[in-house]
Design an enzyme around this catalytic site. Structure first.
Site, PDB file in Angstrom:
ATOM      1  CG  ASP A 264      -2.257   0.737   0.923  1.00 13.40           C
ATOM      2  OD1 ASP A 264      -2.146   1.867   0.410  1.00 13.40           O
ATOM      3  OD2 ASP A 264      -3.357   0.237   1.204  1.00 13.40           O
ATOM      4  CG  HIS A 287      -1.153   1.429  -3.254  1.00 13.27           C
ATOM      5  ND1 HIS A 287      -2.374   1.220  -2.668  1.00 13.27           N
ATOM      6  CD2 HIS A 287      -0.849   0.278  -3.885  1.00 13.27           C
ATOM      7  CE1 HIS A 287      -2.797  -0.014  -2.926  1.00 13.27           C
ATOM      8  NE2 HIS A 287      -1.884  -0.609  -3.657  1.00 13.27           N
TER       9      HIS A 287
END
Ligand SMILES: *[C@@H]1O[C@H](CO)[C@@H](O)[C@H](O)[C@H]1NC(C)=O
Ligand SMILES: *[C@@H]1O[C@H](CO)[C@@H](O)[C@H](O)[C@H]1NC(C)=O
Ligand SMILES: *[C@@H]1O[C@H](CO)[C@@H](O)[C@H](O)[C@H]1NC(C)=O
Ligand SMILES: *[C@@H]1O[C@H](CO)[C@@H](O)[C@H](O)[C@H]1NC(C)=O
Ligand SMILES: *[C@@H]1O[C@H](CO)[C@@H](O)[C@H](O)[C@H]1NC(C)=O
Ligand SMILES: *[C@@H]1O[C@H](CO)[C@@H](O)[C@H](O)[C@H]1NC(C)=O
Ligand SMILES: *[C@@H]1O[C@H](CO)[C@@H](O)[C@H](O)[C@H]1NC(C)=O
Length: 458
Positions: A264, A287
Site C-alpha cells: 500500500d 501505492h
C-alpha cells in the site's frame, strides 16, 4: 550491530533499470541477529544525520545514558514476555539504556502502553515477536481515532531512541487470512506512535505487519532512519493495507534512508501532517508516496502542508507521487473504506527526484478518490484546495496499465487547484509517449502532453 542497509540501497538504485533485489534477498536481514549469540553488550547509539536536506527544526540531540538494563525473556516463543519488557523499561526510564539481547526472541502477547517513556534508549538487538491471538488483539489493541486504526503497542513520550539492528515481527499471516474472511477485522498497526517528541528511530527491521507498519500521530521532531520493511503473505490471501508510514496530526517528521517492500502507500500524509521531510527511500510494490486520502470525513478540515519528498526510487507500484482527495459526496472504495464531504487544504508540497520503474501513474492528482463515477464527482466538487505543488525531476518508465498516459492531474473544479507545476518530467510509457489526463488544471505549467481521454484512477 548495524546491518548494512547502505550497501543494499546502493545495489537497489544501481540495478533500477534491470532486476531489483528480490524480497528473498532482504528477508533474512535481522535473522542473522536472531541466530547467533554473543556476550551481553550495548549497541552504540547511531549518529543519525539528515542529508542532503535538513528538517525545519534541528534534529534531537539526546544526552548520554547512565544506566543499562537487560530485558529478560522466557525464550520459548510462547510465554508472554511483556512483564519483563515493562519492568526493564520502567527500571531504565529517565536516563537509561534498555538492551533486548542479540539472538533472543521476546514474545509479546499483551498490548503495551509505552507513552510514559522519557530520556531512554531501546537497544533492540534481538527480535520482538507479537502473538497472533487475533481475538485478544482485537479486544485489547490501542484505538487511534482515524480510520479504525489500532496498534499492538503505543509509543510516546520524549527523547526516546530506538535502534540496535533487531527485528520487530507482527506475525501477520493469521491476520492476512482472517481479513480475507472478514474485512471488518481490526488488524493492529505494528508500530503505533502517539505523542512522541524529540526522538530518533533507526536501524530496525520490521516484518509481517498485520496492517500499516507505522502510524505516527500527535508527534513532533521525530526522525526515522535506516528502517527495513518487508513481509508478505504465504497464502493466497494478500497482506493488504501495509502502508510503510502514515503521519497524522504531526509536525517535523523526517523519514529517510530506508527500504520498503509493501502493498500500500510507501508513505502517506494523513490529515494535519506538516513540515515533513522524506528523502532517500527505495519503495517496491507500493501505492506511492501519497498525500491523503483527505476530505474523508464530513465537517473536518484536513491540512497537509510544507512537505518535501526527495530522491525516491519507486518500483512496481501503482503510483509514484500521489494526491488523493475524496469528492464532496458520499463515496466508497470498499465496505471498510468510505468517505467524502470533508474540506481542507494541501499546500506547498514538493516532489523532487523520483526514479520510476514499472509504475502505473508516475504522478496522480485525484480529487475523486473513492468515486468511480466521474460525472457524479464533478457534480459534487471538493472544497479542499490544492495549491503550490511541484513535481520535478522525474525519470523512468511507467507500466502498460494506462499507456500512453504516464500521469493524471484531475481536479474536481477549476477553482480549487492552483499553482500545480510539473517540470523535467522525463517519464515515458512503454510505447514512448508522455501523455496525461488533465482536468481543471493549468496545462501550461505541466511538462506532459495533456489529453482529455480519461483512463481511470488507481
Ligand atoms: C492525539 O491528541 C488528541 C488531543 O489530545 C487526542 O484526542 C487523540 O486521542 C490523540 N491521538 C490520536 C491518534 O489522535
Ligand atoms: C470502521 O469499522 C466499521 C465496522 O467495524 C465500519 O462500518 C466502518 O466503515 C469503518 N470505518 C472506516 C473509516 O474504515
Ligand atoms: C501463529 O504464531 C505462531 C508462533 O507464535 C506460529 O507458530 C503459527 O504458525 C502462527 N499461525 C499462523 C496462522 O500464522
Ligand atoms: C486539523 O487542523 C485544523 C486546523 O487547526 C482543525 O480544525 C482540525 O480539526 C484538525 N484535524 C484533525 C484531524 O486533527
Ligand atoms: C538517493 O537515495 C539513494 C538510496 O536510494 C542513495 O544511495 C543516494 O545516495 C541518494 N542520493 C542523494 C543525492 O542523497
Ligand atoms: C514550503 O515547505 C518547505 C519545506 O518543505 C519550507 O522550507 C518552505 O519554507 C515552505 N514555503 C513556504 C512559503 O512556507
Ligand atoms: C454517474 O452519475 C451520474 C450523475 O449522477 C448518473 O446520471 C449516472 O447514471 C451515473 N453512472 C453510473 C454508471 O452509475
Amino acid at each position: 550491530m548495524r546491518f548494512q542497509l547502505a550497501t543494499a540501497l546502493t545495489i537497489a538504485s544501481a540495478t533500477l533499470s534491470v532486476a531489483s533485489p528480490t524480497f528473498e534477498a532482504v528477508s533474512n536481514w535481522g535473522k542473522s541477529n536472531a541466530g547467533q549469540k554473543r556476550p551481553d553488550h550495548t549497541s552504540s547509539r547511531p549518529n543519525v544525520k539528515c542529508h542532503p536536506h535538513k528538517p525545519h527544526v534541528p534534529p534531537p540531540s539526546p544526552a548520554a545514558r547512565h544506566k543499562v538494563c537487560y530485558a529478560k525473556s522466557h525464550g520459548d516463543g510462547k510465554t508472554d514476555d511483556t512483564p519483563y519488557i515493562m519492568k526493564a523499561l520502567h527500571d531504565c526510564n529517565n536516563g537509561g539504556h534498555v538492551v533486548f539481547r542479540e539472538g533472543v526472541q521476546y514474545f509479546i502477547g499483551t498490548a503495551m502502553d509505552l507513552t510514559f517513556l522519557n530520556h531512554i534508549d531501546l537497544d533492540i538487538q534481538g527480535m520482538w515477536l507479537f502473538s497472533n491471538d487475533t481475538d485478544y488483539w482485537q479486544a485489547n489493541s490501542f484505538p487511534f481515532v482515524f480510520q479504525n486504526v489500532t496498534s499492538f503497542f503505543k509509543l510516546g513520550g520524549n527523547d526516546v531512541n530506538i535502534y540496535g539492528g533487531g527485528t520487530i515481527d507482527g506475525n501477520g499471516q493469521a491476520w492476512y487470512d482472517l481479513y480475507a474472511k472478514d474485512i471488518y477485522t481490526l488488524r493492529p498497526v505494528l508500530f503505533g506512535v502517539d505523542g512522541l517528541k524529540n526522538s530518533i528511530l533507526s536501524d530496525l527491521v520490521l516484518r509481517y505487519s498485520p496492517q500499516y507498519y507505522h502510524f505516527v500521530a500527535n508527534s513532533s521532531n521525530v526522525i526515522f532512519d535506516n528502517i527495513n520493511i518487508a513481509g508478505g503473505s504465504n497464502s493466497a490471501n494478500p497482506a493488504k493495507n501495509t502502508d510503510g508510514w502514515d503521519t497524522y496530526r504531526s509536525t517535523d517528521i523526517t523519514i529517510q534512508n530506508s527500504y520498503i517492500v509493501n502493498g500500500d502507500d510507501c508513505v502517506a500524509f494523513k490529515p494535519n501532517s506538516t513540515n515533513i521531510l522524506i528523502q532517500n527511500l527505495v519503495c517496491k510494490g507500493s501505492h506511492g508516496i501519497s498525500v491523503g486520502s483527505l476530505g474523508q470525513y464530513v465537517g473536518q478540515f484536513d491540512i497537509v502542508e510544507n512537505v518535501h519528498v526527495y530522491n525516491i526510487s519507486m518500483t512496481d507500484a501503482s503510483d509514484g507521487a500521489r494526491i488523493k482527495v475524496w469528492p464532496n459526496t458520499a463515496s466508497a472504495l470498499s465496505g471498510d473504506l468510505q468517505g467524502g464531504g470533508g474540506s481542507g487544504r494541501v499546500n506547498n508540497i514538493t516532489y523532487d527526484t523520483m526514479y520510476i520503474n514499472n509504475v502505473d501513474y508516475a504522478i496522480e492528482v485525484d480529487q475523486c478518490y473513492g468515486q468511480k463515477n466521474l460525472t457524479l464527482c464533478l457534480e459534487y466538487p471538493s472544497p479542499l484546495t490544492i495549491t503550490d505543488i511541484v513535481f520535478k525531476n522525474f525519470i523512468g518508465k511507467t507500466s502498460t496499465k494506462y499507456q500512453p498516459q504516464i500521469g493524471t492531474f484531475a481536479c474536481s473544479s477549476s477553482t480549487v487547484c492552483n499553482g500545480i507545476v510539473a517540470s523535467d518530467i522525463n517519464v515515458v510509457s512503454p510505447g514512448g509517449k508522455n501523455e496525461a489526463y488533465c482536468l481543471n488544471v493549468d496545462a501550461s505549467t505541466l511538462d506532459v502532453v495533456c489529453t482529455d481521454v480519461f483512463k481511470g484512477f488507481n
